[in-house]
Write an enzyme that holds these catalytic residues in place. Structure first.
Site, PDB file in Angstrom:
ATOM      1  N   CYS A  60     -44.731   4.157  43.134  1.00 46.13           N
ATOM      2  CA  CYS A  60     -45.920   4.110  42.275  1.00 46.13           C
ATOM      3  C   CYS A  60     -46.578   2.734  42.342  1.00 46.13           C
ATOM      4  CB  CYS A  60     -45.559   4.443  40.832  1.00 46.13           C
ATOM      5  SG  CYS A  60     -44.864   6.100  40.645  1.00 46.13           S
ATOM      6  N   SER A  61     -45.754   1.700  42.398  1.00 43.81           N
ATOM      7  CA  SER A  61     -46.277   0.341  42.463  1.00 43.81           C
ATOM      8  C   SER A  61     -46.864   0.007  43.820  1.00 43.81           C
ATOM      9  CB  SER A  61     -45.180  -0.662  42.087  1.00 43.81           C
ATOM     10  OG  SER A  61     -44.829  -0.487  40.719  1.00 43.81           O
TER      11      SER A  61
END
Length: 173
Positions: A60-61
């Site tokens: 996600c990052s």
């Protein structure tokens, strides 16, 4: 990890159908941990809703910064706002936004779906209790125009960032 990935892969078979209207009756939290005040129902104009399994997770990052970096390009293609929806509490989502430099793009909003109710209502939840402790969001990106899903990108496996990558969504607008 492969057995967990297999569970995730099996769980992400259901997709929101293109042409569906987003109408959940559920509000999400952007700035206040006690007050859900953002509705994604009936958005006017063109917007993108990006669902992610969890703030601060490595995939996600690596995915979300693309939406921040390309915010102006999305805007030039008619996208007024981009909404990042994470099944996390608002404190975590806010800290993640700060870490990623999310305030550099005023049209990118980080929203906490702290109960997972919105994610479930749009059919994008799966059981991630083996790794993330509870039900989470599949990785998806919806291109929404006037409240209707025009294009739905959903990853086959939650750890993957291919079809939902900002660059892919941008080139297909």
């Amino acid at each position: 990890m492969s057995s967990f990935t297999d569970k995730i892969k099996a769980a992400v078979s259901g997709d929101v159908k293109e042409g569906a209207k987003i109408h959940t009756g559920i509000k999400l939290k952007e700035n206040n941990p006690e007050n859900a005040d953002v509705s994604l129902d009936g958005l006017s104009g063109k917007a993108i809703i990006v669902g992610v399994p969890g703030a601060f997770t490595p995939p996600c990052s690596s995915q979300v910064p693309g939406y921040i970096q390309h915010a102006d390009e999305f805007k030039s293609k008619g996208v007024s706002d981009i909404y990042i929806v994470a099944v996390n509490d608002q404190f975590t989502v806010k800290a993640w936004k700060e870490k990623l430099g999310g305030d550099k793009a005023s049209n990118v909003h980080f929203l906490a779906d702290d109960t997972g109710a919105f994610t479930k209502a749009v059919g994008q939840d799966f059981d991630a209790s083996g790794l993330l402790g509870n039900h989470r969001s599949k990785r998806y990106a919806f291109v929404v125009e006037d409240g209707v899903v025009k294009k739905a990108y959903v990853e086959d496996e939650a750890p993957s960032v291919t079809v939902t990558a900002a660059e892919n969504v941008l080139k297909n607008l």
